[in-house]
Structures are given as structure tokens and as C-alpha cells.
Design a protein around this motif. Structure first.
Motif, mmCIF file in Angstrom:
data_model
loop_
_atom_site.group_PDB
_atom_site.id
_atom_site.type_symbol
_atom_site.label_atom_id
_atom_site.label_comp_id
_atom_site.label_asym_id
_atom_site.label_seq_id
_atom_site.Cartn_x
_atom_site.Cartn_y
_atom_site.Cartn_z
ATOM 1 N N SER A 194 -14.044 4.494 64.513
ATOM 2 C CA SER A 194 -14.506 5.252 63.215
ATOM 3 C C SER A 194 -13.713 5.215 61.997
ATOM 4 C CB SER A 194 -15.048 6.472 63.765
ATOM 5 O OG SER A 194 -13.673 7.081 64.055
ATOM 6 N N GLY A 195 -14.222 5.664 60.989
ATOM 7 C CA GLY A 195 -13.439 5.563 59.744
ATOM 8 C C GLY A 195 -12.696 6.924 59.719
ATOM 9 N N LEU A 196 -12.210 7.272 58.388
ATOM 10 C CA LEU A 196 -11.408 8.517 58.173
ATOM 11 C C LEU A 196 -12.094 9.351 57.145
ATOM 12 C CD1 LEU A 196 -7.907 6.610 57.802
ATOM 13 C CD2 LEU A 196 -8.909 7.872 59.866
ATOM 14 N N VAL A 197 -11.818 10.558 57.395
ATOM 15 C CA VAL A 197 -12.267 11.573 56.487
ATOM 16 C C VAL A 197 -10.933 11.944 55.786
ATOM 17 C CG1 VAL A 197 -12.962 14.018 55.941
ATOM 18 C CG2 VAL A 197 -13.893 12.877 57.951
ATOM 19 N N LEU A 198 -11.201 11.742 54.316
ATOM 20 C CA LEU A 198 -9.881 11.709 53.271
ATOM 21 C C LEU A 198 -9.613 12.988 52.818
ATOM 22 C CD1 LEU A 198 -10.110 8.430 51.823
ATOM 23 C CD2 LEU A 198 -8.784 8.958 53.886
ATOM 24 N N ALA A 199 -8.817 13.685 52.512
ATOM 25 C CA ALA A 199 -8.534 14.920 51.853
ATOM 26 C C ALA A 199 -8.867 14.728 50.284
ATOM 27 C CB ALA A 199 -7.096 15.300 51.827
ATOM 28 N N LYS A 200 -8.901 15.749 49.798
ATOM 29 C CA LYS A 200 -9.555 15.769 48.229
ATOM 30 C C LYS A 200 -8.601 14.954 47.254
ATOM 31 C CE LYS A 200 -10.126 20.475 47.544
ATOM 32 N NZ LYS A 200 -10.172 21.743 46.805
ATOM 33 N N ASP A 201 -7.178 14.673 47.664
ATOM 34 C CA ASP A 201 -6.362 13.862 47.114
ATOM 35 C C ASP A 201 -6.514 12.346 47.407
ATOM 36 O OD1 ASP A 201 -5.349 13.868 49.600
ATOM 37 O OD2 ASP A 201 -3.356 14.771 48.854
ATOM 38 N N GLY A 202 -7.540 11.992 48.127
ATOM 39 C CA GLY A 202 -7.691 10.618 48.731
ATOM 40 C C GLY A 202 -6.887 10.052 49.623
ATOM 41 N N LYS A 203 -6.048 11.061 50.395
ATOM 42 C CA LYS A 203 -5.090 10.666 51.220
ATOM 43 C C LYS A 203 -5.614 11.048 52.834
ATOM 44 C CE LYS A 203 -0.860 10.871 48.734
ATOM 45 N NZ LYS A 203 0.272 11.800 48.261
ATOM 46 N N LYS A 204 -5.211 10.304 53.689
ATOM 47 C CA LYS A 204 -5.814 10.951 55.171
ATOM 48 C C LYS A 204 -5.320 12.461 55.482
ATOM 49 C CE LYS A 204 -4.229 10.279 59.921
ATOM 50 N NZ LYS A 204 -3.578 9.655 60.848
ATOM 51 N N MET A 205 -6.088 13.032 55.938
ATOM 52 C CA MET A 205 -5.642 14.522 56.369
ATOM 53 C C MET A 205 -4.525 14.312 57.166
ATOM 54 S SD MET A 205 -9.117 16.692 56.417
ATOM 55 C CE MET A 205 -10.341 16.397 55.402
ATOM 56 N N SER A 206 -3.586 15.395 57.103
ATOM 57 C CA SER A 206 -2.288 15.443 57.793
ATOM 58 C C SER A 206 -2.020 16.772 57.971
ATOM 59 C CB SER A 206 -1.345 14.344 57.009
ATOM 60 O OG SER A 206 0.129 14.588 57.420
#
Length: 188
Positions: free
Chosen positions: A124-136
Motif C-alpha cells: 500500500s501507499g503512504l499517508v503523508l503529513a501536511k508537510d509532504g513527508k511521511k508521518m513519523s
């Protein structure tokens, strides 16, 4: 692993209880920064000093990649069961698992059995944070789970957790739950 200065004595800690018993220290967290200071007296006597934890850390993905073998104690037991189940029909995980888990599964299986660990891969793909980076967790760039839970409710959050277009990247938006989640029950 704890080892003596000269490398003659090595003790593998296979449980927290063993580490606590041999060191006399109470262990609350196994992360490096919390156990590096713990020493174990040499079993050869006080004149041989103490054993210290080795600096190297074995990659945790190796343990994850060993799962198909370890969970049924193969090759020591359940040989027939294992041989019926390998290779697995499919593995399903997020894109971020390809570097670690998928790779290690495949490398170990090829090295040990000469065959792949799985026949199909669903990634599956990734849900990114508002800043466009992977949530971490490290970046702390994800929305508050409790706030999301209070504003959207558990049922909608549970459904939305598993819904992604394969290969797509989504950016988490403040109003995502307002726009998307109310319509989830219509999809199913």
C-alpha cells in the motif's frame, strides 16, 4: 550480548530476567541508551572484571524476516507444516516495509531454502503529513490520535486506517476527516 574486555567470556541475554539476575540492575527499557551502562560480573571471578554490552546492534528486521521460521520453531519442529505453508501466498504491508521486512524475508528464504518467501506482494501507499513527508514519530508530524478520535469517532478512524489507493500518496489535511470519513460507510 555481554562480553569481557579480552573477548574470552560471552553471555547472550535471552530475557530481561536473565539480565536483571546477572547484573543486579532493574531493567525497564531495552533501548541502547537504557542498558549500555549495565555491566555483568565475570563468572571467572572479580579479578577478571565485568562484561559489557557489545556496541553492535543486530538489525531488528532480521528478527522480523525470520518470522516464517521462528513462529513454528522450524527447522527444529513442525517441518511438514512449514513445508506446506512456504512460500506464503502473499504478504501485505506499507511501502515503508520494503527496505526492511520484505527484503529480509526474501533474502533469508533464498539463502536458507533456495526459494522465495512469498508468491505475491500487496504494497500500500503512504499517508503523508501536511508537510509532504511521511508521518513519523521521530518528526512528530502527525495529528494527535486522541484529538482525531474525539472529533471523528473510533468506527470511522478504524475504517479509514485501511483504505488507501495502492501506490498513492495522500497528504493528511486538517479537514480530511470532515471531507472523507463521513462517506466511508457509503463505500462499504
Amino acid at each position: 550480548m555481554w562480553i569481557s574486555k579480552e573477548g574470552v567470556e560471552v553471555i547472550v541475554m535471552d530475557s530481561v530476567e536473565k539480565l536483571e539476575k546477572l547484573s543486579g540492575a532493574k531493567v525497564f527499557d531495552l533501548h541502547r541508551q537504557n542498558i549500555d551502562h549495565i555491566t555483568v560480573p565475570s563468572t571467572r571471578g572479580p579479578e577478571f572484571g565485568v562484561l559489557r554490552r557489545i556496541d553492535d546492534v543486530f538489525d531488528c528486521w532480521f528478527a522480523s524476516g525470520s518470522m516464517p521460521y521462528a513462529y513454528i520453531h522450524y527447522p527444529f519442529e513442525n517441518v511438514e507444516l512449514f513445508e506446506k505453508k512456504i512460500p506464503g501466498l502473499f504478504v501485505a504491508e506499507g511501502l515503508d516495509q520494503t527496505r526492511g521486512w520484505f527484503y529480509t524475508l526474501m533474502v533469508l528464504s533464498i539463502a536458507l531454502l533456495g526459494a522465495p518467501a512469498f508468491r505475491n506482494l500487496i504494497c500500500s501507499g503512504l499517508v503523508l503529513a501536511k508537510d509532504g513527508k511521511k508521518m513519523s514519530k521521530r518528526l512528530k508530524n502527525y495529528p494527535s490520535p486522541m484529538k482525531s478520535l474525539m472529533t471523528t469517532g473510533l468506527s470511522k478512524m478504524s475504517f479509514s486506517h485501511g483504505i488507501m489507493h495502492i501506490g498513492s500518496l495522500f497528504r493528511m489535511q486538517k479537514d480530511l476527516s470532515v471531507k472523507v470519513l463521513p462517506h466511508l460507510f457509503l463505500i462499504f
